[in-house]
Scaffold this motif. Structure first.
Motif, PDB file in Angstrom:
ATOM      1  N   ILE A  30       0.680  -1.021  -0.082  1.00  0.00           N
ATOM      2  CA  ILE A  30       0.350  -0.727   0.189  1.00  0.00           C
ATOM      3  C   ILE A  30       0.634   1.130   0.240  1.00  0.00           C
ATOM      4  CG2 ILE A  30      -1.586   0.836   1.141  1.00  0.00           C
ATOM      5  CD1 ILE A  30      -2.682  -1.234   2.159  1.00  0.00           C
ATOM      6  N   LEU A  31       2.317   1.330   1.159  1.00  0.00           N
ATOM      7  CA  LEU A  31       3.151   2.599   0.876  1.00  0.00           C
ATOM      8  C   LEU A  31       3.744   2.532  -0.367  1.00  0.00           C
ATOM      9  CD1 LEU A  31       4.752   1.899   4.613  1.00  0.00           C
ATOM     10  CD2 LEU A  31       3.327   3.507   3.189  1.00  0.00           C
ATOM     11  N   GLU A  32       3.968   1.476  -1.112  1.00  0.00           N
ATOM     12  CA  GLU A  32       4.755   2.441  -2.361  1.00  0.00           C
ATOM     13  C   GLU A  32       3.654   2.689  -3.635  1.00  0.00           C
ATOM     14  OE1 GLU A  32       6.175  -2.436  -3.156  1.00  0.00           O
ATOM     15  OE2 GLU A  32       7.585  -2.195  -1.773  1.00  0.00           O
ATOM     16  N   ILE A  33       2.292   1.900  -3.490  1.00  0.00           N
ATOM     17  CA  ILE A  33       1.390   2.199  -4.480  1.00  0.00           C
ATOM     18  C   ILE A  33       1.505   3.815  -4.079  1.00  0.00           C
ATOM     19  CG2 ILE A  33      -0.948   2.128  -5.282  1.00  0.00           C
ATOM     20  CD1 ILE A  33       0.530  -0.089  -6.648  1.00  0.00           C
ATOM     21  N   LEU A  34       0.823   4.017  -2.881  1.00  0.00           N
ATOM     22  CA  LEU A  34       0.593   5.380  -2.305  1.00  0.00           C
ATOM     23  C   LEU A  34       1.304   6.544  -2.792  1.00  0.00           C
ATOM     24  CD1 LEU A  34      -1.493   7.488  -1.068  1.00  0.00           C
ATOM     25  CD2 LEU A  34      -0.422   6.507   0.771  1.00  0.00           C
ATOM     26  N   MET A  35       3.387   5.908  -2.543  1.00  0.00           N
ATOM     27  CA  MET A  35       4.095   6.900  -3.243  1.00  0.00           C
ATOM     28  C   MET A  35       3.972   6.879  -4.515  1.00  0.00           C
ATOM     29  SD  MET A  35       7.384   5.737  -0.531  1.00  0.00           S
ATOM     30  CE  MET A  35       7.167   3.940  -0.194  1.00  0.00           C
ATOM     31  N   PHE A  39       3.854  10.853  -6.493  1.00  0.00           N
ATOM     32  CA  PHE A  39       4.761  11.071  -7.520  1.00  0.00           C
ATOM     33  C   PHE A  39       4.613  11.199  -9.087  1.00  0.00           C
ATOM     34  CE2 PHE A  39       7.860   9.866 -10.667  1.00  0.00           C
ATOM     35  CZ  PHE A  39       9.126  10.928 -10.183  1.00  0.00           C
ATOM     36  N   VAL A  40       3.895  10.460  -9.823  1.00  0.00           N
ATOM     37  CA  VAL A  40       3.338  10.848 -10.991  1.00  0.00           C
ATOM     38  C   VAL A  40       1.971  12.358 -10.883  1.00  0.00           C
ATOM     39  CG1 VAL A  40       1.697   9.375 -12.375  1.00  0.00           C
ATOM     40  CG2 VAL A  40       3.208   8.358 -11.236  1.00  0.00           C
ATOM     41  N   ALA A  41       1.285  12.244 -10.036  1.00  0.00           N
ATOM     42  CA  ALA A  41       0.733  13.448  -9.594  1.00  0.00           C
ATOM     43  C   ALA A  41       1.853  14.215  -9.254  1.00  0.00           C
ATOM     44  CB  ALA A  41      -0.288  13.271  -8.176  1.00  0.00           C
ATOM     45  N   TRP A  42       2.553  14.655  -8.911  1.00  0.00           N
ATOM     46  CA  TRP A  42       3.735  16.073  -8.742  1.00  0.00           C
ATOM     47  C   TRP A  42       4.213  16.063 -10.287  1.00  0.00           C
ATOM     48  CZ3 TRP A  42       9.170  15.611  -6.886  1.00  0.00           C
ATOM     49  CH2 TRP A  42       9.815  16.759  -6.293  1.00  0.00           C
ATOM     50  N   ILE A  43       5.014  14.828 -10.640  1.00  0.00           N
ATOM     51  CA  ILE A  43       5.074  15.436 -12.631  1.00  0.00           C
ATOM     52  C   ILE A  43       4.737  16.005 -12.972  1.00  0.00           C
ATOM     53  CG2 ILE A  43       6.325  14.075 -14.333  1.00  0.00           C
ATOM     54  CD1 ILE A  43       7.966  14.335 -11.588  1.00  0.00           C
ATOM     55  N   GLY A  44       2.248  14.457 -13.208  1.00  0.00           N
ATOM     56  CA  GLY A  44       1.903  15.356 -13.614  1.00  0.00           C
ATOM     57  C   GLY A  44       1.986  17.193 -13.346  1.00  0.00           C
ATOM     58  N   PHE A  77       4.135  26.118  -1.552  1.00  0.00           N
ATOM     59  CA  PHE A  77       4.923  24.729  -0.421  1.00  0.00           C
ATOM     60  C   PHE A  77       3.687  23.369  -1.033  1.00  0.00           C
ATOM     61  CE2 PHE A  77       6.592  22.848   2.927  1.00  0.00           C
ATOM     62  CZ  PHE A  77       7.500  22.617   2.556  1.00  0.00           C
ATOM     63  N   LEU A  78       2.911  23.704  -0.528  1.00  0.00           N
ATOM     64  CA  LEU A  78       1.884  22.111  -0.466  1.00  0.00           C
ATOM     65  C   LEU A  78       1.740  21.696  -1.320  1.00  0.00           C
ATOM     66  CD1 LEU A  78       0.492  20.684   1.612  1.00  0.00           C
ATOM     67  CD2 LEU A  78      -1.967  21.978   0.646  1.00  0.00           C
ATOM     68  N   VAL A  79       1.940  22.312  -2.871  1.00  0.00           N
ATOM     69  CA  VAL A  79       1.893  20.869  -4.311  1.00  0.00           C
ATOM     70  C   VAL A  79       3.020  21.391  -4.838  1.00  0.00           C
ATOM     71  CG1 VAL A  79       1.425  23.809  -6.137  1.00  0.00           C
ATOM     72  CG2 VAL A  79       0.306  21.691  -6.217  1.00  0.00           C
ATOM     73  N   LEU A  80       3.946  22.044  -4.788  1.00  0.00           N
ATOM     74  CA  LEU A  80       5.099  21.448  -5.338  1.00  0.00           C
ATOM     75  C   LEU A  80       6.174  20.960  -5.058  1.00  0.00           C
ATOM     76  CD1 LEU A  80       5.415  24.433  -7.288  1.00  0.00           C
ATOM     77  CD2 LEU A  80       5.160  22.828  -8.518  1.00  0.00           C
ATOM     78  N   SER A  81       6.261  21.402  -2.602  1.00  0.00           N
ATOM     79  CA  SER A  81       7.730  20.827  -2.093  1.00  0.00           C
ATOM     80  C   SER A  81       6.841  19.664  -1.308  1.00  0.00           C
ATOM     81  CB  SER A  81       7.786  21.981  -1.503  1.00  0.00           C
ATOM     82  OG  SER A  81       9.255  22.911  -1.978  1.00  0.00           O
ATOM     83  N   GLY A  82       5.105  19.572  -1.015  1.00  0.00           N
ATOM     84  CA  GLY A  82       5.681  19.632  -0.386  1.00  0.00           C
ATOM     85  C   GLY A  82       4.627  17.493  -0.875  1.00  0.00           C
ATOM     86  N   PRO A  83       4.966  17.306  -2.154  1.00  0.00           N
ATOM     87  CA  PRO A  83       4.785  15.330  -2.382  1.00  0.00           C
ATOM     88  C   PRO A  83       6.345  14.951  -2.036  1.00  0.00           C
ATOM     89  CG  PRO A  83       3.623  16.932  -3.979  1.00  0.00           C
ATOM     90  CD  PRO A  83       4.137  18.193  -3.053  1.00  0.00           C
ATOM     91  N   VAL A  84       7.045  15.923  -2.051  1.00  0.00           N
ATOM     92  CA  VAL A  84       8.447  14.954  -1.924  1.00  0.00           C
ATOM     93  C   VAL A  84       9.346  15.253  -0.348  1.00  0.00           C
ATOM     94  CG1 VAL A  84      10.057  17.049  -1.619  1.00  0.00           C
ATOM     95  CG2 VAL A  84      10.946  15.202  -2.503  1.00  0.00           C
ATOM     96  N   LEU A  85       7.978  15.624   0.416  1.00  0.00           N
ATOM     97  CA  LEU A  85       8.386  15.377   2.301  1.00  0.00           C
ATOM     98  C   LEU A  85       7.542  14.249   1.648  1.00  0.00           C
ATOM     99  CD1 LEU A  85       8.958  19.117   3.300  1.00  0.00           C
ATOM    100  CD2 LEU A  85      10.348  17.111   2.418  1.00  0.00           C
ATOM    101  N   VAL A  86       6.101  14.341   1.360  1.00  0.00           N
ATOM    102  CA  VAL A  86       5.596  13.470   2.019  1.00  0.00           C
ATOM    103  C   VAL A  86       5.602  11.340   1.366  1.00  0.00           C
ATOM    104  CG1 VAL A  86       3.095  12.280   1.598  1.00  0.00           C
ATOM    105  CG2 VAL A  86       3.533  14.723   1.979  1.00  0.00           C
ATOM    106  N   ILE A  87       6.096  11.909   0.524  1.00  0.00           N
ATOM    107  CA  ILE A  87       6.933  10.547   0.188  1.00  0.00           C
ATOM    108  C   ILE A  87       8.411  10.250   1.125  1.00  0.00           C
ATOM    109  CG2 ILE A  87       8.706   9.599  -2.202  1.00  0.00           C
ATOM    110  CD1 ILE A  87       6.903  10.979  -3.980  1.00  0.00           C
ATOM    111  N   ALA A  88       8.753  11.331   1.233  1.00  0.00           N
ATOM    112  CA  ALA A  88       9.747  10.832   1.980  1.00  0.00           C
ATOM    113  C   ALA A  88       9.193  10.205   3.619  1.00  0.00           C
ATOM    114  CB  ALA A  88      10.540  12.351   2.863  1.00  0.00           C
ATOM    115  N   PHE A  89       8.101  11.211   3.957  1.00  0.00           N
ATOM    116  CA  PHE A  89       7.986  10.625   5.115  1.00  0.00           C
ATOM    117  C   PHE A  89       7.335   8.368   4.770  1.00  0.00           C
ATOM    118  CE2 PHE A  89       6.457  14.306   7.575  1.00  0.00           C
ATOM    119  CZ  PHE A  89       7.034  14.869   7.698  1.00  0.00           C
TER     120      PHE A  89
END
Length: 734
Positions: A30-35, A39-44, A77-89
């Motif tokens: 589940i974690l892998e799918i969520l990450m 990531f795909v949404a961030w790139i999009g 910050f939430l939409v462009l930097s937040g994803p990489v921090l959430v993926i790190a978590f």
């Protein structure tokens, strides 16, 4: 050798592997799918921004989120930097629940096949050897640049067509508009730029890409980022020159809007780093590259002052993760580490045995950064670990080839200490070399243990990590630990025969008695610049070594390393990030908003300062607790076990006898020739049959390219009964 020992995987025949629970496997899945989804949404989102549709969505999003305490800064910050921090978590949680079972669950595949990460897609070119997965990443960035340029050019032309301007005014407006768009593209690249150089990054650990390999991504991204930022600055400079107010613009520092002078300073610092990082300059003067690269602080701080808080927040996520790693490295590198043994070999190689705590985690393909304070307080040099973690609980070895001024001075210091007279009195201290260490860093999973068949190709000192691999495998076979390799071929190319004693730094028989009954090991050595042995065949390895053994009860390496304890390193990242978000919110609620502060550069400075303070205060608190916890564990271990005894480290041994005893029966030496990889891989294809074969290379770029080219050819033209070769490079240039 009995048939079963060669054909049956050791892991499957002698070890019962503990199965991962269904719950843990489900959570990891589940974690892998969520990450991947994040990531795909961030790139999009990044791909959509250059379009009119993307701009419309951004305006609606900012309007819908204006109620947050940080305003537009918080929204971006939430939409462009937040994803990489959430993926790190999420990566932290994945690493914690995985524990040490990741290797245990890996088994030999019944149906070998080509994998994207291990198939060398490009061999010759500006990028070096590029795997198929890396090529997809490069292609993604190329598509983004082309797409964004096209979209921005259309936007700029549409804007000009809607204005009643002269031809000169149209040209100036087009240059300025495209300059701004190129700056935005550079910011998006900066969102990724610092991620590969965070040495202990949880992101690199999760995808199992070690720092020494990821640095090439930083180099590629650095070139692209600086091209975009340079064009960004040049277009504005040309436009201002056409207006006739170039000097005035370059020196301007506006409160509302972009502050140009900090941007000029930032770009100048970036250009210095870029020029001195080019291969010819680095080869000519590495110290110049190293020292100018510390200007990254000026580069980032100047950018924050230049664009202000809300634009800087678009790339802040990756920069923040790098700051976390840099602070942890600073805390670790302050400790001085005992050098248990320093040995100088006549081939121009130094072996150092460093003290480490028993709970420091690393694997056989790790490397460390070493600082010798007597030589330089600023220079740190990377070296592969030449010992297995199973060689000893309290020590770690590295081999250093004398290739430049720093390594030559290190060897000279060791020689001088070894030749010095004994102290006149017991109270007089013996001279020592003062060392500090960062690391160890490396792969999260020891992939060399996951192939039944291994080919290790080394050039010169590149044999160092393979000594660690061989020792690790022998220890595991002898102790009944999980280990798949059963067939191992070592191909080693050296210039002179005086380098051969490097192989004798390891006693195979003492590690695993009668190893030849359990392991099919062959060593092929090619001496390229000697047509014949310089002496009689039996005497070529009869050399002596000089050594010094400081042996004192100082401290070992610090365990404060990102690739170590997943729980503590994860808590460090999470607490610092949460602290940053909270402190940023407090800053806006109680200072910026009540005082109606609108100065862009000042808010950018506060934003950067908030990042730095969060790392030092919130992260520093966790680091302090981590240090106390590890200190307590080390004290408990020392009460139960004695420290490493001098007799456990060999000195001034008879290299000739050791070499003859352990290696002669499994070693072939050819003089005046280079490895013929077409013949080597052809022979392997016939003897090892349909199987996965891991090929690990550590050597110069020409050697790496030759092996990669042959692997690609073999995999593309392979027959059904031939093996699939998997390319792994352990070559790095930091």
């Amino acid at each position: 050798m009995d048939e079963n020992s060669v054909q049956e995987p050791f892991l499957l025949t002698e070890i019962s592997v503990k199965k991962t629970s269904l719950f843990v496997s489900s959570v990891k899945w589940i974690l892998e799918i969520l990450m991947w989804a994040i990531f795909v949404a961030w790139i999009g989102v990044i791909f959509l921004f250059p379009t009119q549709f993307g701009n419309g969505l951004l305006e609606k999003y900012i309007h819908a989120t204006t109620g947050n305490p940080c305003g537009i800064t918080g929204s971006l910050f939430l939409v462009l930097s937040g994803p990489v921090l959430v993926i790190a978590f999420l990566s932290i949680f994945h690493l914690i629940i995985s524990g040490d079972e990741e290797f245990q669950q890996k088994k030999s595949l019944k149906h070998p096949g080509v994998r994207l990460w291990t198939f060398p897609f490009l061999v010759d070119g500006p990028f070096g050897v590029v795997s198929a997965a890396e090529f997809i990443g490069i292609l993604l960035f190329v598509v983004y640049v082309i797409w964004a340029l096209y979209a921005y050019i259309i936007q700029s032309l549409n804007r000009i067509s809607g204005e009643d301007l002269t031809l000169m005014e149209e040209r100036i407006l087009f240059l300025k508009t495209m300059g701004g768009h190129l700056g935005s593209m550079g910011l998006y690249c900066m969102a990724f730029l610092f991620l590969p150089v965070a040495r202990g990054s949880v992101l690199l650990r999760f995808i199992n890409i070690p720092f020494e390999h990821a640095t090439r991504y930083h180099v590629w991204l650095g070139h692209l980022t600086m091209v975009l930022f340079t064009l960004h600055g040049l277009l504005y400079i040309v436009g201002w020159a056409m207006e006739g107010n170039l000097l005035h613009k370059l020196l301007s520092w506006k409160d509302i809007g972009v502050a140009i002078l900090p941007g000029v300073i930032s770009l100048f610092a970036g250009l210095l780093m870029w020029v001195t990082s080019l291969p010819p300059v680095r080869k000519w003067n590495f110290e110049l590259f190293f020292y100018t690269h510390q200007l990254y602080v000026v580069f980032v701080l100047g950018l924050a002052l230049h664009v202000g808080d809300f634009i800087f927040s678009m790339a802040a996520g990756g920069i923040f993760l790098f700051m976390l790693d840099r602070f942890l490295r600073l805390c670790q590198s302050r400790r001085t580490v005992d050098i248990i043994s320093a040995k100088s070999l006549p081939c121009g190689t130094v072996e150092l045995v460093l003290s480490k705590p028993g709970n420091l985690r690393y694997n056989a393909l790790s490397f460390v950064f070493l600082q010798i304070r007597e030589l330089s307080w600023l220079q740190w040099h990377p070296f592969s670990v030449s010992s297995s973690p199973l060689d000893g609980k309290y020590h770690l070895s590295i081999l250093i080839k004398v290739l430049g001024e720093w390594t030559a001075r290190l060897r000279g210091s060791i020689m001088n200490i070894s030749e010095a007279e004994q102290p006149a009195s017991p109270s007089q201290p013996r001279p020592k070399i003062t060392a500090s260490v960062e690391g160890p860093y490396g792969h999260e999973v020891p992939y060399h243990l996951m192939y039944e068949n291994l080919i290790l190709v080394a050039g010169g000192i590149g044999i160092s990590p393979f000594l660690a691999i061989l020792s690790d495998i022998l220890h595991r076979v002898n102790e009944g630990r999980p280990c798949l390799p059963r067939n191992i071929l070592i191909v080693w190319a050296v210039k002179r025969s005086n380098e051969l004693p490097l192989l004798s730094t390891m006693d195979l028989e003492s590690i695993c008695p009668y190893f030849y009954d359990k392991l099919n090991l062959e060593i092929s050595i090619y001496v390229t610049r000697e047509s014949d042995p310089p002496l009689e065949e039996g005497d070529i390895h009869n050399v002596t070594v000089s050594s010094v053994c400081p042996m004192s009860k100082g401290c070992g390496m610090s365990v404060l390393v990102g690739t170590g304890d997943s729980m503590w390193s994860g808590l460090y990242v999470i607490s610092s990030t949460v602290g940053f978000v909270i402190s940023l919110g407090i800053l806006y609620v109680f200072y910026i908003n009540p005082r109606s502060i609108s100065t862009w550069w000042y808010k950018g400075l506060l934003f950067f300062g908030c990042m730095l303070a969060s790392v030092v205060i919130f992260g520093g608190l966790v680091v302090g607790l981590w240090h106390l916890w590890e200190k307590k564990l080390s004290a408990m271990e020392e009460c139960e076990e004695n420290r490493l005894k001098p007799g456990m480290v060999q000195h001034n041994e008879d290299v000739a006898n050791l070499f003859q005893k352990n290696h002669t029966s499994i070693t072939t030496i050819q003089y005046g020739s280079r490895p013929g990889f077409k013949e080597i891989f052809g022979s392997i294809s016939e003897h090892w049959g349909y199987a996965d074969v891991g090929v690990i290379i550590c050597g110069p770029p020409t050697l790496e390219s030759s092996v990669a080219r042959e692997i690609r050819s073999r995999n593309l033209k392979r027959e059904s009964h031939h093996p699939v070769f998997h390319f792994h490079s352990h070559t790095f240039d930091l």
